[in-house]
Scaffold this motif. Structure first.
Motif, PDB file in Angstrom:
ATOM      1  N   TYR A 196      13.249 -44.607  11.965  1.00  0.00           N
ATOM      2  CA  TYR A 196      12.318 -44.756  13.076  1.00  0.00           C
ATOM      3  C   TYR A 196      13.035 -44.726  14.424  1.00  0.00           C
ATOM      4  O   TYR A 196      12.441 -44.379  15.442  1.00  0.00           O
ATOM      5  N   LEU A 248      20.822 -47.478   5.825  1.00  0.00           N
ATOM      6  CA  LEU A 248      20.273 -48.173   6.993  1.00  0.00           C
ATOM      7  C   LEU A 248      19.164 -49.153   6.588  1.00  0.00           C
ATOM      8  O   LEU A 248      19.201 -50.341   6.926  1.00  0.00           O
ATOM      9  N   THR A 250      19.552 -53.242   6.193  1.00  0.00           N
ATOM     10  CA  THR A 250      18.782 -54.084   7.118  1.00  0.00           C
ATOM     11  C   THR A 250      17.887 -55.051   6.343  1.00  0.00           C
ATOM     12  O   THR A 250      17.803 -56.242   6.662  1.00  0.00           O
ATOM     13  N   GLY A 257      10.070 -47.301   4.613  1.00  0.00           N
ATOM     14  CA  GLY A 257      11.517 -47.303   4.477  1.00  0.00           C
ATOM     15  C   GLY A 257      12.065 -48.707   4.220  1.00  0.00           C
ATOM     16  O   GLY A 257      12.634 -48.984   3.158  1.00  0.00           O
ATOM     17  N   LEU A 258      11.881 -49.608   5.176  1.00  0.00           N
ATOM     18  CA  LEU A 258      12.379 -50.973   5.009  1.00  0.00           C
ATOM     19  C   LEU A 258      11.643 -51.707   3.904  1.00  0.00           C
ATOM     20  O   LEU A 258      12.243 -52.366   3.059  1.00  0.00           O
ATOM     21  N   SER A 283      -1.620 -49.312   3.261  1.00  0.00           N
ATOM     22  CA  SER A 283      -2.838 -48.839   3.928  1.00  0.00           C
ATOM     23  C   SER A 283      -3.661 -47.857   3.104  1.00  0.00           C
ATOM     24  O   SER A 283      -4.560 -47.221   3.648  1.00  0.00           O
ATOM     25  N   ARG A 317      -0.864 -45.983  -2.052  1.00  0.00           N
ATOM     26  CA  ARG A 317       0.302 -46.799  -1.697  1.00  0.00           C
ATOM     27  C   ARG A 317       0.260 -48.149  -2.423  1.00  0.00           C
ATOM     28  O   ARG A 317       1.295 -48.711  -2.778  1.00  0.00           O
ATOM     29  N   ARG A 367      -4.530 -53.009   3.742  1.00  0.00           N
ATOM     30  CA  ARG A 367      -5.010 -53.542   5.029  1.00  0.00           C
ATOM     31  C   ARG A 367      -6.248 -52.804   5.512  1.00  0.00           C
ATOM     32  O   ARG A 367      -7.012 -53.327   6.314  1.00  0.00           O
ATOM     33  N   GLU A 407       1.087 -55.082  16.498  1.00  0.00           N
ATOM     34  CA  GLU A 407      -0.209 -55.154  15.812  1.00  0.00           C
ATOM     35  C   GLU A 407      -0.223 -56.151  14.659  1.00  0.00           C
ATOM     36  O   GLU A 407      -1.289 -56.431  14.116  1.00  0.00           O
ATOM     37  N   THR A 408       0.924 -56.646  14.255  1.00  0.00           N
ATOM     38  CA  THR A 408       0.953 -57.538  13.090  1.00  0.00           C
ATOM     39  C   THR A 408       1.601 -58.879  13.354  1.00  0.00           C
ATOM     40  O   THR A 408       1.462 -59.799  12.546  1.00  0.00           O
ATOM     41  N   CYS A 429      13.006 -57.100  12.582  1.00  0.00           N
ATOM     42  CA  CYS A 429      14.095 -56.245  13.070  1.00  0.00           C
ATOM     43  C   CYS A 429      13.548 -55.110  13.911  1.00  0.00           C
ATOM     44  O   CYS A 429      14.304 -54.260  14.364  1.00  0.00           O
ATOM     45  N   SER A 468       7.505 -51.208  15.526  1.00  0.00           N
ATOM     46  CA  SER A 468       7.018 -49.826  15.610  1.00  0.00           C
ATOM     47  C   SER A 468       5.721 -49.687  16.380  1.00  0.00           C
ATOM     48  O   SER A 468       5.485 -48.662  17.003  1.00  0.00           O
ATOM     49  N   THR A 469       4.837 -50.697  16.307  1.00  0.00           N
ATOM     50  CA  THR A 469       3.531 -50.527  16.956  1.00  0.00           C
ATOM     51  C   THR A 469       3.529 -51.044  18.391  1.00  0.00           C
ATOM     52  O   THR A 469       2.485 -51.106  19.031  1.00  0.00           O
TER      53      THR A 469
HETATM   54  N1  NAP Z   1      17.042 -53.281  13.651  1.00  0.00           N
HETATM   55  C1  NAP Z   1      17.364 -52.471  12.649  1.00  0.00           C
HETATM   56  O1  NAP Z   1      18.518 -52.390  12.264  1.00  0.00           O
HETATM   57  C2  NAP Z   1      16.282 -51.658  11.992  1.00  0.00           C
HETATM   58  C3  NAP Z   1      16.558 -50.997  10.799  1.00  0.00           C
HETATM   59  C4  NAP Z   1      15.527 -50.283  10.169  1.00  0.00           C
HETATM   60  C5  NAP Z   1      14.287 -50.202  10.765  1.00  0.00           C
HETATM   61  N2  NAP Z   1      14.064 -50.826  11.938  1.00  0.00           N
HETATM   62  C6  NAP Z   1      12.730 -50.757  12.559  1.00  0.00           C
HETATM   63  O2  NAP Z   1      11.760 -51.223  11.625  1.00  0.00           O
HETATM   64  C7  NAP Z   1      10.557 -50.482  11.769  1.00  0.00           C
HETATM   65  C8  NAP Z   1      10.121 -49.891  10.436  1.00  0.00           C
HETATM   66  O3  NAP Z   1      11.102 -48.998   9.969  1.00  0.00           O
HETATM   67  P1  NAP Z   1      10.861 -48.182   8.620  1.00  0.00           P
HETATM   68  O4  NAP Z   1      12.046 -47.322   8.437  1.00  0.00           O
HETATM   69  O5  NAP Z   1      10.455 -49.096   7.528  1.00  0.00           O
HETATM   70  O6  NAP Z   1       9.596 -47.292   9.038  1.00  0.00           O
HETATM   71  P2  NAP Z   1       8.540 -46.544   8.109  1.00  0.00           P
HETATM   72  O7  NAP Z   1       9.224 -45.912   6.957  1.00  0.00           O
HETATM   73  O8  NAP Z   1       7.741 -45.714   9.036  1.00  0.00           O
HETATM   74  O9  NAP Z   1       7.632 -47.697   7.491  1.00  0.00           O
HETATM   75  C9  NAP Z   1       6.855 -48.520   8.301  1.00  0.00           C
HETATM   76  C10 NAP Z   1       5.612 -48.969   7.551  1.00  0.00           C
HETATM   77  O10 NAP Z   1       4.869 -49.805   8.408  1.00  0.00           O
HETATM   78  C11 NAP Z   1       3.488 -49.717   8.052  1.00  0.00           C
HETATM   79  N3  NAP Z   1       2.684 -49.723   9.281  1.00  0.00           N
HETATM   80  C12 NAP Z   1       2.571 -48.743  10.202  1.00  0.00           C
HETATM   81  N4  NAP Z   1       1.700 -49.095  11.161  1.00  0.00           N
HETATM   82  C13 NAP Z   1       1.261 -50.334  10.836  1.00  0.00           C
HETATM   83  C14 NAP Z   1       0.345 -51.229  11.428  1.00  0.00           C
HETATM   84  N5  NAP Z   1      -0.307 -50.937  12.556  1.00  0.00           N
HETATM   85  N6  NAP Z   1       0.131 -52.414  10.807  1.00  0.00           N
HETATM   86  C15 NAP Z   1       0.774 -52.724   9.676  1.00  0.00           C
HETATM   87  N7  NAP Z   1       1.656 -51.920   9.043  1.00  0.00           N
HETATM   88  C16 NAP Z   1       1.895 -50.734   9.637  1.00  0.00           C
HETATM   89  C17 NAP Z   1       3.275 -48.407   7.312  1.00  0.00           C
HETATM   90  O11 NAP Z   1       2.787 -48.719   6.022  1.00  0.00           O
HETATM   91  P3  NAP Z   1       1.201 -48.781   5.690  1.00  0.00           P
HETATM   92  O12 NAP Z   1       0.514 -47.784   6.599  1.00  0.00           O
HETATM   93  O13 NAP Z   1       1.126 -48.399   4.258  1.00  0.00           O
HETATM   94  O14 NAP Z   1       0.752 -50.187   5.940  1.00  0.00           O
HETATM   95  C18 NAP Z   1       4.687 -47.833   7.167  1.00  0.00           C
HETATM   96  O15 NAP Z   1       4.963 -47.431   5.840  1.00  0.00           O
HETATM   97  C19 NAP Z   1      10.821 -49.458  12.870  1.00  0.00           C
HETATM   98  O16 NAP Z   1      10.360 -49.985  14.099  1.00  0.00           O
HETATM   99  C20 NAP Z   1      12.325 -49.338  12.891  1.00  0.00           C
HETATM  100  O17 NAP Z   1      12.819 -48.918  14.140  1.00  0.00           O
HETATM  101  C21 NAP Z   1      15.027 -51.567  12.559  1.00  0.00           C
END
Ligand code: NAP
Length: 395
Positions: A77, A202, A206, A233-234, A254, A258, A273, A311-312, A329, A332-333
């Motif tokens: 992301y 990553l 995390t 991903g996470l 969602s 899934r 959700r 949003e959460t 960590c 995203s929203t």
């Molecule tokens: N600090 C760090 O080292 C680190 C490392 C990794 C990631 N991150 C951050 O963590 C976040 C997620 O990363 P990711 O790789 O897991 O992303 P991802 O693969 O896009 O997964 C995020 C999940 O969040 C859910 N989501 C999206 N919008 C939502 C909403 N409005 N309400 C509730 N759930 C929602 C979606 O699942 P559903 O639609 O099925 O609910 C989606 O599968 C990003 O912001 C990223 O930058 C930070």
């Protein structure tokens, strides 16, 4: 493709890779500094417009670095944030890093090669590298750490200025070649494909730090863990870590497809959700979520695994049990988390005070349309200090 990338892809012997001439340029996904601001106030900031794939110059290699022929790279992301130039253009990070001078100055360029997860083959190693050499198959950790800082001996993430490779540094993963510190390398698990190996470090690292490490939620057996985005991903890694660690994962997703995947991954409870009546933006939705968690696993979460943010976050705080932990960590929203009570929720606000779930003072917005309005003497406020006035609000 070049003779060297062809040789690396074909599994050529180490000697052949080490002798193969380096190309002067290589193919890379990159942003251009001249594009910063291109999206203006548009709602749909389409990253396909800012991500360019083209030739960039091959950088010089520092003594503690290796050059990787990248076989596969994962999209995280942070590449989305980079490509929409928010919350800050990543060129700001490159400039700040570049000010350290010497080898760091190489990174401050008018283009930024992105990407923080990759797997590939070492084709060059700097003079100071001992453990790795041409021909080694590796995965790359995104943690770009200054190991000369003694704090790194205890926890490398607490060293001065830990950087995310390919986000806060240049020469990242989404390219035919990548430049990394030797300390970022791990041997590639031999049973994984290139793209599987590139997709793990990553997010799995995390999620582990958030859930298990002493700087995170220190999850223990029997803990109920609510995991947002349980098939993302996470979240996908979080579900597995909780299930294998003796916890009780409850996944939020969602869609029905899934939900099925989340169950297969090991979720004891799953919440779609999209089916929660009411929205997660208000207390009704949060209460429904809490009821559903209790219905499925019998108790409130000890830990809420956050990353979706705006949003959460309020719902996460609401459903966590008293004394529980919300660990996060990302956002995203949206990175501004607000969870105020408007007047219509005075009952909830008073109940929170009654049960001691608040800190400091709890206020409700009556006629004020949003937080932050009503300052009549900005100079006096500045003298008092914004950080002191908002100490509890930011906690
Ligand atoms: N600090 C760090 O080292 C680190 C490392 C990794 C990631 N991150 C951050 O963590 C976040 C997620 O990363 P990711 O790789 O897991 O992303 P991802 O693969 O896009 O997964 C995020 C999940 O969040 C859910 N989501 C999206 N919008 C939502 C909403 N409005 N309400 C509730 N759930 C929602 C979606 O699942 P559903 O639609 O099925 O609910 C989606 O599968 C990003 O912001 C990223 O930058 C930070």
């Amino acid at each position: 493709m070049t003779a060297l990338t062809d040789a690396a892809a074909a599994g050529a012997p180490a000697g052949e890779l080490a002798r193969g001439p380096l190309p002067a340029t290589y193919r890379a996904a990159h942003l251009r500094k001249s594009d910063v601001g291109m999206f203006g106030e548009t709602d749909d900031k389409d990253v396909r417009k800012s991500l360019h794939v083209g030739e960039v110059p091959m950088p010089e290699l520092a003594p503690d670095e290796v050059l990787i022929a990248v076989m596969a790279a994962a999209i995280n992301y942070n590449t989305v944030w980079s490509a929409i130039f928010e919350p800050l253009p990543t060129f700001t990070f490159l400039a700040r890093f570049g000010r350290q001078g010497r080898w760091a100055a190489r990174h401050d360029l008018p283009y930024h090669v992105l990407g923080s997860d990759a797997a590939g083959v070492v084709v060059r190693a700097g003079d100071g590298v001992r453990r790795w050499s041409a021909g080694d198959a590796v995965v790359i950790s995104p943690a770009y750490i200054d190991h000369e800082d003694p704090a790194a001996q205890d926890d490398s993430m607490n060293a001065a200025e830990p950087l995310a490779w390919g986000f806060e540094t240049n020469f990242g993963a989404l390219a035919d070649f990548a430049v990394v510190k030797a300390s970022q390398l791990l041997a590639k698990p031999p049973h994984l494909t290139w793209e599987e190996a590139a997709s793990t470090t990553l997010c799995a690292g995390t999620a582990y730090r958030m859930l298990v490490s002493r700087r995170g939620a220190t999850m223990k057996q029997g803990d109920v863990v609510l995991i947002w985005g349980a098939t993302g991903g996470l979240g996908g890694y979080a579900v597995q870590l909780v299930a294998r660690g003796g916890g009780i994962p409850v996944g939020v997703v969602s869609s029905p497809a899934r939900a099925e995947l989340a169950r297969k991954l090991g979720c004891a409870g799953v919440i779609n959700r999209a089916e929660l009546n009411g929205t997660l933006a208000d207390v009704k939705g949060w209460r429904r979520l809490g009821e559903e968690i209790r219905r499925q696993v019998g108790e409130d979460p000890h830990i809420v695994f956050e990353h979706s943010g705006r949003e959460t976050f309020a719902a996460s705080v609401y459903v966590a049990r008293r004394g529980g932990t919300v660990v996060t960590c990302g956002s995203s929203t949206g990175y501004q988390h607000e969870y105020d009570y408007p007047l219509s929720q005075v009952g909830e606000a008073t109940r929170a005070v009654q049960q001691g779930r608040h800190i400091g003072k709890t206020a409700v917005l009556c006629l004020a349309p949003r937080e932050g309005l009503g300052v009549q003497d900005p100079a006096a406020r500045e003298r008092a200090g914004e950080d002191r006035l908002r100490l509890f609000r930011e906690a």
